[in-house]
Scaffold this motif. Structure first.
Motif, short mmCIF file in Angstrom:
data_model
loop_
_atom_site.label_atom_id
_atom_site.label_comp_id
_atom_site.label_asym_id
_atom_site.label_seq_id
_atom_site.Cartn_x
_atom_site.Cartn_y
_atom_site.Cartn_z
N UNK A 130 -16.08 -27.11 -181.13
CA UNK A 130 -16.19 -25.65 -181.09
C UNK A 130 -16.69 -25.20 -179.72
N UNK A 131 -17.64 -25.95 -179.16
CA UNK A 131 -18.18 -25.62 -177.84
C UNK A 131 -17.98 -26.81 -176.91
N UNK A 132 -17.41 -26.57 -175.75
CA UNK A 132 -17.24 -27.63 -174.75
C UNK A 132 -17.84 -27.17 -173.44
N UNK A 133 -18.65 -28.04 -172.83
CA UNK A 133 -19.22 -27.72 -171.52
C UNK A 133 -18.58 -28.67 -170.51
N UNK A 134 -17.88 -28.09 -169.53
CA UNK A 134 -17.24 -28.90 -168.49
C UNK A 134 -17.97 -28.74 -167.18
N UNK A 135 -18.60 -29.83 -166.72
CA UNK A 135 -19.39 -29.77 -165.50
C UNK A 135 -18.72 -30.64 -164.44
N UNK A 136 -18.54 -30.10 -163.23
CA UNK A 136 -17.94 -30.92 -162.18
C UNK A 136 -17.69 -30.11 -160.93
N UNK A 137 -17.36 -30.81 -159.84
CA UNK A 137 -17.19 -30.14 -158.55
C UNK A 137 -15.93 -29.27 -158.49
N UNK A 138 -15.80 -28.52 -157.40
CA UNK A 138 -14.64 -27.65 -157.19
C UNK A 138 -13.37 -28.50 -157.17
N UNK A 139 -12.29 -27.92 -157.69
CA UNK A 139 -11.00 -28.60 -157.59
C UNK A 139 -10.71 -29.59 -158.69
N UNK A 140 -11.60 -29.66 -159.69
CA UNK A 140 -11.35 -30.61 -160.78
C UNK A 140 -10.58 -29.96 -161.92
N UNK A 141 -10.20 -28.69 -161.74
CA UNK A 141 -9.37 -28.02 -162.74
C UNK A 141 -10.11 -27.55 -163.98
N UNK A 142 -11.45 -27.44 -163.88
CA UNK A 142 -12.25 -27.05 -165.05
C UNK A 142 -11.79 -25.70 -165.62
N UNK A 143 -11.72 -24.69 -164.74
CA UNK A 143 -11.38 -23.34 -165.18
C UNK A 143 -9.91 -23.23 -165.54
N UNK A 144 -9.06 -23.76 -164.65
CA UNK A 144 -7.62 -23.64 -164.84
C UNK A 144 -7.18 -24.26 -166.17
N UNK A 145 -7.67 -25.45 -166.45
CA UNK A 145 -7.29 -26.12 -167.70
C UNK A 145 -7.86 -25.41 -168.92
N UNK A 146 -9.07 -24.85 -168.77
CA UNK A 146 -9.66 -24.11 -169.89
C UNK A 146 -8.83 -22.87 -170.19
#
Length: 331
Positions: A130-146
């Motif tokens: 239900x809740x996922x926290x994605x932590x990582x540097x710029x360019x790892x696609x965290x926002x785009x994939x979300x």
């Protein structure tokens, strides 16, 4: 001189070989350089010669690339680099996992997929929690994939609404200084989120959904006092939330909703006396059921090769600084 050996790798189809070689054989040259081997092509056979360990790694890299090509995957510089890394870490069993499910198709018909194992685990986490926290540097696609996952859920009608939000503090700017009314003031902050949505939906469809209220892009402060049901909610740049804001946000969760929180703990723009809500949440929620915490690293960077090196250089410098600080304290 270490023992030189020859390894033969067979391709089933010439087309796959052509894909793996790349224009001007650049992919093959890259493998030769990285592993110190020579690769010769005869028909559908590839002959790899070099010292035993290197030839073995090169053969495994080639087999991996051929299996990706056979599944219709594109082979580019980044793919080759990533595969060599996997083989060198002994993780090449994961290659098979790389030709994976498409998350979402963009407005222009381009399939969006996780490109690294870290990204795949992130997509799986979003699917299963239900809740996922994605932590990582710029360019790892965290926002785009979300955003891709949100659009997919919206298209499948598993949610009725997409809500994208981020805290309005950025490097040294305060909202008061930006020209225009509130919507104009907020837009620069939310631009990256808009860009991802335009990509997936096309500008017209996006506008239509926004007018209907099916898609909402708003600063975090707007979330106060609301309960969000049947929504896919993304909190971006979460490293800039305070503890209180993060708790406020997490408690907005309504029935049938999913939350994805993304951020980079190395880019905190909060005043020094404030603890980052993201850092705090990762610590507090680590063992809560139905909450996944995904850590992406520079190995998951899918931007320019240089971005990876930049991140690593900064990490090194940061470590050195920390070491010096703790040494000073001990003195």
């Amino acid at each position: 001189m270490s023992n030189m050996i020859e390894r033969i790798v067979n391709a089933e189809r010439v087309e796959d070989l052509i894909t793996v070689f790349g224009s001007f054989d650049e992919n093959i040259k890259r493998i030769e350089e990285a592993l110190g081997v020579t690769i010769v092509n005869r028909g559908t056979e590839l002959k790899v010669s070099g010292d035993a360990e290197a030839a073995d790694k090169a053969a495994r890299t080639l087999e991996g690339l051929l299996s990706l090509a056979a599944k219709g995957e594109t082979i580019d510089e980044q793919r080759v680099r990533y595969l060599i890394t996997l083989v060198q870490e002994g993780n090449d069993a994961l290659v098979a996992k790389m030709a994976k499910d498409v998350v979402c198709i963009t407005a222009k018909g381009k399939p969006i997929k996780a490109k690294t194992v870290g990204q795949q685990d992130y997509m799986k986490a979003i699917q299963n929690n239900t809740v996922t926290i994605g932590v990582g540097p710029a360019g790892t696609g965290k926002t785009y994939l979300a955003v891709a996952a949100a659009v997919a859920a919206f298209r499948e009608r598993t949610v009725n609404r997409i809500i994208l939000t981020r805290p309005a503090v950025e490097a040294g700017e305060r909202l008061g200084f930006l020209p225009g009314d509130l919507q104009n003031k907020v837009d620069p902050y939310l631009r990256p989120l808009y860009d991802a949505l335009y990509d997936m939906l096309g500008a017209e469809t996006f506008q239509k959904y926004q007018e209907r209220g099916s898609i909402e892009v708003a600063p975090l402060a707007y979330m106060r006092g609301r309960t969000l049901d049947d929504s896919f909610i993304i909190l971006d740049e979460a490293q800039n939330t305070t503890r209180e804001q993060m708790k406020m946000f997490l408690t907005r969760l309504g029935f049938g909703s999913k939350i994805v929180i993304t951020g980079d703990v190395t880019q905190i723009d909060l005043p020094d006396d404030k603890i980052s809500g993201l850092k705090d949440a990762v610590r507090v929620l680590e063992s809560v059921k139905d909450i996944a915490i995904c850590r992406l690293t520079s190995a998951d960077v899918v931007r320019h090769a240089l971005v990876q090196q930049i991140i690593n250089a900064y990490e090194k410098a940061e470590k050195k600084k920390e070491e010096q600080k703790s040494y000073q304290r001990k003195k």
